[in-house]
Scaffold this motif. Structure first.
Motif, mmCIF file in Angstrom:
data_model
loop_
_atom_site.group_PDB
_atom_site.id
_atom_site.type_symbol
_atom_site.label_atom_id
_atom_site.label_comp_id
_atom_site.label_asym_id
_atom_site.label_seq_id
_atom_site.Cartn_x
_atom_site.Cartn_y
_atom_site.Cartn_z
ATOM 1 N N GLY A 148 -5.248 71.010 97.678
ATOM 2 C CA GLY A 148 -4.556 70.098 96.787
ATOM 3 C C GLY A 148 -5.544 69.401 95.874
ATOM 4 O O GLY A 148 -6.750 69.656 95.928
ATOM 5 N N PRO A 149 -5.079 68.506 95.022
ATOM 6 C CA PRO A 149 -5.981 67.828 94.076
ATOM 7 C C PRO A 149 -6.873 66.805 94.762
ATOM 8 O O PRO A 149 -6.606 66.366 95.881
ATOM 9 C CB PRO A 149 -5.007 67.149 93.107
ATOM 10 C CG PRO A 149 -3.805 66.867 93.944
ATOM 11 C CD PRO A 149 -3.688 68.042 94.886
ATOM 12 N N ASP A 150 -7.939 66.419 94.060
ATOM 13 C CA ASP A 150 -8.805 65.344 94.550
ATOM 14 C C ASP A 150 -8.243 63.974 94.180
ATOM 15 O O ASP A 150 -8.595 62.965 94.796
ATOM 16 C CB ASP A 150 -10.212 65.500 93.960
ATOM 17 C CG ASP A 150 -10.897 66.751 94.485
ATOM 18 O OD1 ASP A 150 -11.340 66.731 95.640
ATOM 19 O OD2 ASP A 150 -10.968 67.751 93.746
ATOM 20 N N ALA A 151 -7.382 63.955 93.178
ATOM 21 C CA ALA A 151 -6.701 62.727 92.778
ATOM 22 C C ALA A 151 -5.412 63.126 92.068
ATOM 23 O O ALA A 151 -5.377 64.141 91.356
ATOM 24 C CB ALA A 151 -7.571 61.864 91.868
ATOM 25 N N LEU A 152 -4.371 62.338 92.255
ATOM 26 C CA LEU A 152 -3.063 62.628 91.663
ATOM 27 C C LEU A 152 -2.599 61.426 90.854
ATOM 28 O O LEU A 152 -2.464 60.325 91.385
ATOM 29 C CB LEU A 152 -2.052 62.942 92.769
ATOM 30 C CG LEU A 152 -0.598 63.164 92.350
ATOM 31 C CD1 LEU A 152 -0.466 64.360 91.414
ATOM 32 C CD2 LEU A 152 0.294 63.343 93.586
ATOM 33 N N VAL A 153 -2.356 61.650 89.561
ATOM 34 C CA VAL A 153 -1.841 60.608 88.674
ATOM 35 C C VAL A 153 -0.390 60.931 88.353
ATOM 36 O O VAL A 153 -0.081 62.019 87.844
ATOM 37 C CB VAL A 153 -2.648 60.518 87.370
ATOM 38 C CG1 VAL A 153 -2.035 59.475 86.435
ATOM 39 C CG2 VAL A 153 -4.098 60.185 87.657
ATOM 40 N N LEU A 154 0.506 60.011 88.642
ATOM 41 C CA LEU A 154 1.927 60.188 88.388
ATOM 42 C C LEU A 154 2.358 59.246 87.268
ATOM 43 O O LEU A 154 2.304 58.021 87.423
ATOM 44 C CB LEU A 154 2.733 59.911 89.653
ATOM 45 C CG LEU A 154 2.376 60.771 90.867
ATOM 46 C CD1 LEU A 154 3.170 60.309 92.091
ATOM 47 C CD2 LEU A 154 2.632 62.251 90.590
ATOM 48 N N ASP A 155 2.750 59.816 86.159
ATOM 49 C CA ASP A 155 3.217 59.065 84.993
ATOM 50 C C ASP A 155 4.745 59.045 85.041
ATOM 51 O O ASP A 155 5.398 60.025 84.717
ATOM 52 C CB ASP A 155 2.699 59.764 83.721
ATOM 53 C CG ASP A 155 3.261 59.178 82.432
ATOM 54 O OD1 ASP A 155 4.048 58.214 82.494
ATOM 55 O OD2 ASP A 155 2.922 59.709 81.347
ATOM 56 N N THR A 317 -9.052 56.803 87.660
ATOM 57 C CA THR A 317 -9.444 58.194 87.853
ATOM 58 C C THR A 317 -10.961 58.333 87.955
ATOM 59 O O THR A 317 -11.473 59.068 88.810
ATOM 60 C CB THR A 317 -8.905 59.070 86.701
ATOM 61 O OG1 THR A 317 -7.484 58.885 86.587
ATOM 62 C CG2 THR A 317 -9.185 60.542 86.949
ATOM 63 N N ASP A 318 -11.682 57.635 87.089
ATOM 64 C CA ASP A 318 -13.148 57.664 87.157
ATOM 65 C C ASP A 318 -13.641 57.222 88.526
ATOM 66 O O ASP A 318 -14.571 57.814 89.098
ATOM 67 C CB ASP A 318 -13.747 56.746 86.086
ATOM 68 C CG ASP A 318 -13.652 57.321 84.682
ATOM 69 O OD1 ASP A 318 -13.364 58.525 84.546
ATOM 70 O OD2 ASP A 318 -13.872 56.551 83.718
ATOM 71 N N SER A 319 -13.012 56.189 89.063
ATOM 72 C CA SER A 319 -13.421 55.680 90.375
ATOM 73 C C SER A 319 -13.178 56.722 91.467
ATOM 74 O O SER A 319 -14.032 56.923 92.341
ATOM 75 C CB SER A 319 -12.638 54.395 90.687
ATOM 76 O OG SER A 319 -12.897 53.949 91.999
ATOM 77 N N GLN A 320 -12.040 57.393 91.396
ATOM 78 C CA GLN A 320 -11.721 58.398 92.422
ATOM 79 C C GLN A 320 -12.631 59.618 92.308
ATOM 80 O O GLN A 320 -13.045 60.192 93.323
ATOM 81 C CB GLN A 320 -10.257 58.826 92.317
ATOM 82 C CG GLN A 320 -9.259 57.690 92.412
ATOM 83 C CD GLN A 320 -9.502 56.776 93.593
ATOM 84 O OE1 GLN A 320 -9.801 57.243 94.698
ATOM 85 N NE2 GLN A 320 -9.381 55.475 93.385
ATOM 86 N N VAL A 321 -12.958 60.014 91.083
ATOM 87 C CA VAL A 321 -13.859 61.139 90.878
ATOM 88 C C VAL A 321 -15.249 60.806 91.408
ATOM 89 O O VAL A 321 -15.891 61.629 92.069
ATOM 90 C CB VAL A 321 -13.911 61.537 89.390
ATOM 91 C CG1 VAL A 321 -15.073 62.492 89.107
ATOM 92 C CG2 VAL A 321 -12.589 62.175 88.978
ATOM 93 N N ALA A 322 -15.705 59.592 91.131
ATOM 94 C CA ALA A 322 -17.020 59.189 91.629
ATOM 95 C C ALA A 322 -17.064 59.204 93.151
ATOM 96 O O ALA A 322 -18.052 59.643 93.766
ATOM 97 C CB ALA A 322 -17.363 57.786 91.106
ATOM 98 N N THR A 323 -15.967 58.763 93.782
ATOM 99 C CA THR A 323 -15.905 58.792 95.241
ATOM 100 C C THR A 323 -15.910 60.230 95.762
ATOM 101 O O THR A 323 -16.588 60.534 96.748
ATOM 102 C CB THR A 323 -14.633 58.071 95.718
ATOM 103 O OG1 THR A 323 -14.690 56.709 95.290
ATOM 104 C CG2 THR A 323 -14.514 58.116 97.231
ATOM 105 N N ALA A 324 -15.150 61.100 95.098
ATOM 106 C CA ALA A 324 -15.094 62.503 95.529
ATOM 107 C C ALA A 324 -16.442 63.178 95.399
ATOM 108 O O ALA A 324 -16.883 63.922 96.279
ATOM 109 C CB ALA A 324 -14.038 63.248 94.710
ATOM 110 N N VAL A 325 -17.134 62.906 94.286
ATOM 111 C CA VAL A 325 -18.462 63.498 94.072
ATOM 112 C C VAL A 325 -19.441 62.972 95.111
ATOM 113 O O VAL A 325 -20.244 63.711 95.686
ATOM 114 C CB VAL A 325 -18.953 63.210 92.649
ATOM 115 C CG1 VAL A 325 -20.415 63.618 92.493
ATOM 116 C CG2 VAL A 325 -18.091 63.955 91.635
#
Length: 331
Positions: A148-155, A317-325
């Motif tokens: 699944g995705p590393d982060a999910l944004v629901l608009d 999203t930037d915060s979640q990507v940084a955590t995933a990396v």
């Protein structure tokens, strides 16, 4: 997965948006990409946008905003929708949301192959947000290309039906029982004042193909309605999406009528209180972003709410990507 459609994508200039956008057929769906500008350096993550009902990808500014923030941008037009619509198909008609989830899965595999090693963010709107949530839940324990995705944004996700209580209960049960006998029967057919108001030709802000996003609305059919309500029942029961989720919504809902003075400052398609109530049950890590004055597709709002959405969403999203990396680097 050798031999799968995503292994041999035939990229060409996108026939709707033109250069620099490109499109490639992906089985019954279509993948669109915005080639990452070289002057922005290497991307830190990849994002896939998933559209909603009576919709397709046309939001050039969304692609450019993600690219400027360091993301490789892709979008998928799901089967029977947008660029993927075939002459013999009923637009957006599916009998099971898992059909569209298969398209999301194919897009995720393709993007992971094209952008190896990058975290994957899914940005999904309305009905696309419903399907993306179910897909992320189903793939919560998968690994590699099937993850699944590393982060999910629901608009403004379509988590529940905006309708009277009887239609959400008794009406749903009746159609679920007999719907297979008349799956293509039209049960709703109303104009979309929301889409009409957005269109530049009507004084709005946006240009789009009115055969793919119709101001006159797109009829809702029994089979599609049953598929959506079954998906929403799973949402109501609670999901276990493993990745962080951002649920973004307007601060209020209102009637989708031309005499509504807040037609350009409310969600006139869905009930935002449904989103607020059901959002926490999507997973263990759900953050809510409320955008005052936002319309149904927050990225198409007036300038102030639109910028508030893009800024807040990209910060999260930037915060979640940084955590995933960071988590990957530490293993």
């Amino acid at each position: 997965m050798p031999g799968s459609p995503e292994d041999a994508l035939d990229w060409r200039t996108d026939h709707l948006l033109g250069e620099p956008f490109q499109e490639a057929r992906l089985g019954p769906a279509t993948l669109v990409r915005y080639p990452h500008p070289e002057d922005l350096g290497s991307p830190k993550a990849a994002v896939i946008h998933v559209h909603g009902y009576n919709d397709y990808f046309f939001q050039e500014h969304l692609a450019r905003s993600f690219a400027a923030a360091g993301y490789a941008f892709y979008a998928v037009d799901l089967r029977a929708a947008g660029r993927s619509l075939e002459p013999d198909q009923i637009p957006h008609f599916v009998m099971d949301l898992r059909e569209q989830a298969t398209d999301i899965a194919a897009a995720a595999r393709a993007v992971r192959s094209l952008e190896p090693g990058l975290p994957l963010v899914l940005h999904a709107h309305s009905t696309g947000g419903l399907t993306a949530s179910l897909w992320a839940h189903a793939h919560r324990n998968a690994a590699g290309a099937a993850a699944g995705p590393d982060a999910l944004v629901l608009d403004s996700p379509f988590l529940d039906l905006r309708a009277p209580q009887w239609q959400r209960t008794i009406g749903t049960r009746v159609l679920d029982t007999v719907g297979h006998l008349a799956s293509t029967t039209i049960i709703s057919d109303n104009p979309s004042r929301y889409a009409e108001h957005l269109l530049a030709a009507n004084g709005g802000r946006w240009e789009f193909d009115t055969t793919l996003k119709r101001p006159e609305g797109l009829p809702g059919r029994v089979g599609w309605f049953v598929a959506v309500r079954r998906g929403q029942a799973r949402i109501a029961a609670g999901l276990e999406i493993a990745c962080p989720v951002l649920l973004a919504r307007s601060d209020s809902s209102g009637p989708d009528q031309p005499d509504n003075p807040l037609l350009d400052a409310q969600d006139t398609v869905l009930d935002v209180q449904h989103m607020a109530a059901l959002g926490p049950g999507l997973g263990h890590d759900v953050t809510e972003l409320v955008v005052p004055g936002g319309v149904h597709d927050l990225s198409l709002s007036a300038r102030g709410p639109r910028e508030a959405y893009l800024d807040g969403m990209l910060k999260w999203t930037d915060s979640q990507v940084a955590t995933a990396v960071g988590a990957r680097d530490s293993t």
